[in-house]
Write a protein that holds these residues in place. Structure first.
Motif, PDB file in Angstrom:
ATOM      1  N   ASN A   8      65.018  73.918  71.743  1.00 55.60           N
ATOM      2  CA  ASN A   8      64.925  72.508  71.582  1.00 55.60           C
ATOM      3  C   ASN A   8      63.239  72.388  71.426  1.00 55.60           C
ATOM      4  OD1 ASN A   8      63.732  73.440  74.090  1.00 55.60           O
ATOM      5  ND2 ASN A   8      65.329  72.814  75.466  1.00 55.60           N
ATOM      6  N   ALA A   9      62.970  71.252  71.643  1.00 58.57           N
ATOM      7  CA  ALA A   9      61.300  70.750  71.302  1.00 58.57           C
ATOM      8  C   ALA A   9      60.652  71.342  72.392  1.00 58.57           C
ATOM      9  CB  ALA A   9      61.443  69.218  71.189  1.00 58.57           C
ATOM     10  N   GLN A  10      59.773  72.267  72.359  1.00 60.42           N
ATOM     11  CA  GLN A  10      59.045  72.684  73.432  1.00 60.42           C
ATOM     12  C   GLN A  10      57.736  71.678  73.486  1.00 60.42           C
ATOM     13  OE1 GLN A  10      58.142  76.650  73.518  1.00 60.42           O
ATOM     14  NE2 GLN A  10      60.308  77.297  72.978  1.00 60.42           N
ATOM     15  N   VAL A  11      57.810  70.804  74.485  1.00 61.01           N
ATOM     16  CA  VAL A  11      56.708  69.814  74.849  1.00 61.01           C
ATOM     17  C   VAL A  11      55.891  70.198  76.043  1.00 61.01           C
ATOM     18  CG1 VAL A  11      58.285  67.825  73.550  1.00 61.01           C
ATOM     19  CG2 VAL A  11      58.286  68.416  76.096  1.00 61.01           C
ATOM     20  N   ILE A  12      54.952  69.730  76.085  1.00 61.78           N
ATOM     21  CA  ILE A  12      54.000  69.995  77.355  1.00 61.78           C
ATOM     22  C   ILE A  12      54.481  69.636  78.790  1.00 61.78           C
ATOM     23  CG2 ILE A  12      51.881  70.171  75.987  1.00 61.78           C
ATOM     24  CD1 ILE A  12      51.338  67.398  77.301  1.00 61.78           C
ATOM     25  N   ALA A  13      55.436  68.457  78.817  1.00 65.30           N
ATOM     26  CA  ALA A  13      55.936  67.997  80.135  1.00 65.30           C
ATOM     27  C   ALA A  13      57.016  67.104  79.812  1.00 65.30           C
ATOM     28  CB  ALA A  13      54.968  67.337  80.808  1.00 65.30           C
ATOM     29  N   PRO A  14      57.792  66.685  80.617  1.00 64.71           N
ATOM     30  CA  PRO A  14      58.791  65.526  80.348  1.00 64.71           C
ATOM     31  C   PRO A  14      57.986  64.194  80.044  1.00 64.71           C
ATOM     32  CG  PRO A  14      59.307  66.671  82.304  1.00 64.71           C
ATOM     33  CD  PRO A  14      58.231  67.362  81.931  1.00 64.71           C
ATOM     34  N   PRO A  15      58.229  63.573  78.804  1.00 65.38           N
ATOM     35  CA  PRO A  15      57.619  62.100  78.719  1.00 65.38           C
ATOM     36  C   PRO A  15      57.636  61.403  79.886  1.00 65.38           C
ATOM     37  CG  PRO A  15      59.046  62.960  76.684  1.00 65.38           C
ATOM     38  CD  PRO A  15      59.219  63.942  77.847  1.00 65.38           C
ATOM     39  N   THR A  70      73.950  62.847  70.021  1.00 67.11           N
ATOM     40  CA  THR A  70      73.480  63.981  70.148  1.00 67.11           C
ATOM     41  C   THR A  70      72.501  63.501  71.600  1.00 67.11           C
ATOM     42  OG1 THR A  70      71.535  64.977  69.166  1.00 67.11           O
ATOM     43  CG2 THR A  70      71.235  62.542  69.473  1.00 67.11           C
ATOM     44  N   THR A  71      72.072  64.539  72.003  1.00 68.49           N
ATOM     45  CA  THR A  71      71.146  64.690  73.434  1.00 68.49           C
ATOM     46  C   THR A  71      69.972  63.588  73.478  1.00 68.49           C
ATOM     47  OG1 THR A  71      70.300  65.828  75.187  1.00 68.49           O
ATOM     48  CG2 THR A  71      69.690  66.456  72.877  1.00 68.49           C
ATOM     49  N   LEU A  72      69.910  63.047  74.622  1.00 74.58           N
ATOM     50  CA  LEU A  72      68.710  62.227  75.102  1.00 74.58           C
ATOM     51  C   LEU A  72      67.654  63.129  75.692  1.00 74.58           C
ATOM     52  CD1 LEU A  72      70.979  59.966  74.960  1.00 74.58           C
ATOM     53  CD2 LEU A  72      69.333  58.556  75.844  1.00 74.58           C
ATOM     54  N   SER A  73      68.021  64.343  75.918  1.00 76.01           N
ATOM     55  CA  SER A  73      67.044  65.205  76.903  1.00 76.01           C
ATOM     56  C   SER A  73      66.532  66.239  75.975  1.00 76.01           C
ATOM     57  CB  SER A  73      68.008  66.181  77.717  1.00 76.01           C
ATOM     58  OG  SER A  73      67.301  67.074  78.265  1.00 76.01           O
ATOM     59  N   LEU A  74      65.234  66.408  76.024  1.00 83.05           N
ATOM     60  CA  LEU A  74      64.503  67.443  75.238  1.00 83.05           C
ATOM     61  C   LEU A  74      64.812  68.763  75.891  1.00 83.05           C
ATOM     62  CD1 LEU A  74      60.857  65.340  75.193  1.00 83.05           C
ATOM     63  CD2 LEU A  74      62.498  65.879  73.358  1.00 83.05           C
ATOM     64  N   GLU A  75      65.543  68.984  76.794  1.00 89.04           N
ATOM     65  CA  GLU A  75      65.906  70.260  77.332  1.00 89.04           C
ATOM     66  C   GLU A  75      67.019  70.998  76.533  1.00 89.04           C
ATOM     67  OE1 GLU A  75      66.024  71.005  81.445  1.00 89.04           O
ATOM     68  OE2 GLU A  75      65.220  68.831  81.769  1.00 89.04           O
ATOM     69  N   ARG A  76      67.757  70.074  75.698  1.00 85.60           N
ATOM     70  CA  ARG A  76      68.939  70.518  75.202  1.00 85.60           C
ATOM     71  C   ARG A  76      68.852  70.381  73.789  1.00 85.60           C
ATOM     72  NH1 ARG A  76      72.132  67.399  79.465  1.00 85.60           N
ATOM     73  NH2 ARG A  76      71.938  65.640  78.053  1.00 85.60           N
ATOM     74  N   PRO A  77      69.556  71.197  72.829  1.00 84.09           N
ATOM     75  CA  PRO A  77      69.248  71.173  71.544  1.00 84.09           C
ATOM     76  C   PRO A  77      69.805  69.893  70.897  1.00 84.09           C
ATOM     77  CG  PRO A  77      70.445  73.136  71.995  1.00 84.09           C
ATOM     78  CD  PRO A  77      70.409  72.154  73.326  1.00 84.09           C
ATOM     79  N   ALA A  78      69.419  69.320  70.043  1.00 80.78           N
ATOM     80  CA  ALA A  78      69.873  68.211  69.091  1.00 80.78           C
ATOM     81  C   ALA A  78      70.980  68.539  68.339  1.00 80.78           C
ATOM     82  CB  ALA A  78      68.758  67.496  68.333  1.00 80.78           C
ATOM     83  N   THR A  79      71.993  67.747  68.253  1.00 80.70           N
ATOM     84  CA  THR A  79      73.255  67.863  67.298  1.00 80.70           C
ATOM     85  C   THR A  79      73.182  66.943  66.280  1.00 80.70           C
ATOM     86  OG1 THR A  79      74.406  66.468  68.847  1.00 80.70           O
ATOM     87  CG2 THR A  79      74.606  68.647  69.615  1.00 80.70           C
ATOM     88  N   ASP A  80      72.479  66.465  66.087  1.00 76.68           N
ATOM     89  CA  ASP A  80      72.485  65.303  65.148  1.00 76.68           C
ATOM     90  C   ASP A  80      71.159  64.523  64.823  1.00 76.68           C
ATOM     91  OD1 ASP A  80      73.245  63.861  62.550  1.00 76.68           O
ATOM     92  OD2 ASP A  80      74.864  62.722  63.597  1.00 76.68           O
ATOM     93  N   LEU A  81      70.879  64.188  63.801  1.00 76.50           N
ATOM     94  CA  LEU A  81      69.409  63.396  63.520  1.00 76.50           C
ATOM     95  C   LEU A  81      69.748  61.836  63.662  1.00 76.50           C
ATOM     96  CD1 LEU A  81      66.490  63.790  62.937  1.00 76.50           C
ATOM     97  CD2 LEU A  81      67.231  64.042  60.542  1.00 76.50           C
ATOM     98  N   ALA A  82      69.137  61.287  64.273  1.00 73.95           N
ATOM     99  CA  ALA A  82      68.983  59.589  64.385  1.00 73.95           C
ATOM    100  C   ALA A  82      68.347  59.063  63.075  1.00 73.95           C
ATOM    101  CB  ALA A  82      68.700  59.120  65.711  1.00 73.95           C
ATOM    102  N   ALA A 131      54.378  66.180  68.189  1.00 76.05           N
ATOM    103  CA  ALA A 131      53.984  67.066  67.277  1.00 76.05           C
ATOM    104  C   ALA A 131      55.205  68.219  67.803  1.00 76.05           C
ATOM    105  CB  ALA A 131      52.665  67.593  67.269  1.00 76.05           C
ATOM    106  N   PRO A 132      55.154  68.767  68.655  1.00 71.83           N
ATOM    107  CA  PRO A 132      56.151  69.813  69.017  1.00 71.83           C
ATOM    108  C   PRO A 132      57.664  69.448  68.674  1.00 71.83           C
ATOM    109  CG  PRO A 132      55.035  69.785  70.800  1.00 71.83           C
ATOM    110  CD  PRO A 132      54.425  68.520  69.919  1.00 71.83           C
ATOM    111  N   GLU A 133      57.885  68.406  68.951  1.00 68.08           N
ATOM    112  CA  GLU A 133      59.197  67.841  68.732  1.00 68.08           C
ATOM    113  C   GLU A 133      59.614  67.537  67.291  1.00 68.08           C
ATOM    114  OE1 GLU A 133      62.422  64.295  70.217  1.00 68.08           O
ATOM    115  OE2 GLU A 133      60.263  63.827  70.434  1.00 68.08           O
ATOM    116  N   GLU A 134      58.515  67.056  66.476  1.00 71.68           N
ATOM    117  CA  GLU A 134      58.982  67.006  64.938  1.00 71.68           C
ATOM    118  C   GLU A 134      58.642  68.576  64.403  1.00 71.68           C
ATOM    119  OE1 GLU A 134      55.551  64.746  63.351  1.00 71.68           O
ATOM    120  OE2 GLU A 134      56.995  62.931  63.623  1.00 71.68           O
ATOM    121  N   ALA A 135      58.267  69.222  64.922  1.00 73.89           N
ATOM    122  CA  ALA A 135      58.370  70.767  64.582  1.00 73.89           C
ATOM    123  C   ALA A 135      59.584  71.478  64.732  1.00 73.89           C
ATOM    124  CB  ALA A 135      57.325  71.782  65.011  1.00 73.89           C
TER     125      ALA A 135
END
Length: 156
Positions: A8-15, A70-82, A131-135
């Protein structure tokens, strides 16, 4: 230390924690050293208007993510692209909503500190979350995400 895993996206903290931290620090600074910046009579209508816009942006984005399952959580993998609805004109409507919410609270409370911290929030979201989420999305969805990035701006 990143929040998340390689799946999943490795962000610095939960937004939401970043937003909450900014609001708490802004409130505390305002208690210690109040600095107003909004002319009398404007803070209530402008603040509420921004908060209303922000909450609708976030709700619209959440509905779109739920719609495509798809998930709203950054802790789980995205299943689709909005890429449709609100995501057709902003790649990050939820983060835009957070920044507008924070700005709306700053104006509503006439808190210069919270306004300054809103700018910091936008910078931290950009560097530590977006930036990490886009990567991650590039790794996850490849060409499909790259094509989307070309068509749709990051913020607005």
């Amino acid at each position: 230390m990143a929040y998340g895993s390689g799946y999943n996206a490795q962000v610095i903290a939960p937004p939401a924690a970043l937003l909450g931290g900014v609001l708490v620090v802004g409130f505390l600074l305002e208690l210690i050293w109040p600095i107003g910046f909004v002319p009398a009579g404007y803070s209530l209508p402008v603040g509420f208007a921004l908060i209303f816009l922000a909450l609708n942006l976030e709700a619209g984005a959440a509905r779109q993510l739920i719609k495509i399952k798809t998930t709203l959580s950054l802790e789980r993998p995205a299943t689709d692209l909005a890429t449709t609805g609100i995501f057709a004109w902003s790649r990050n409507p939820m983060y835009l909503g957070m920044v507008l919410l924070c700005a709306g609270v700053a104006i509503l409370l006439n808190s210069f500190w919270t306004l300054i911290l809103t700018i910091a929030l936008a910078a931290v979201l950009q560097r530590g979350v977006i930036a990490p989420e886009e990567a991650y999305l590039e790794r996850r969805f490849g060409r499909r995400y790259l094509d989307y990035k070309v068509k749709v701006r990051r913020w607005i």
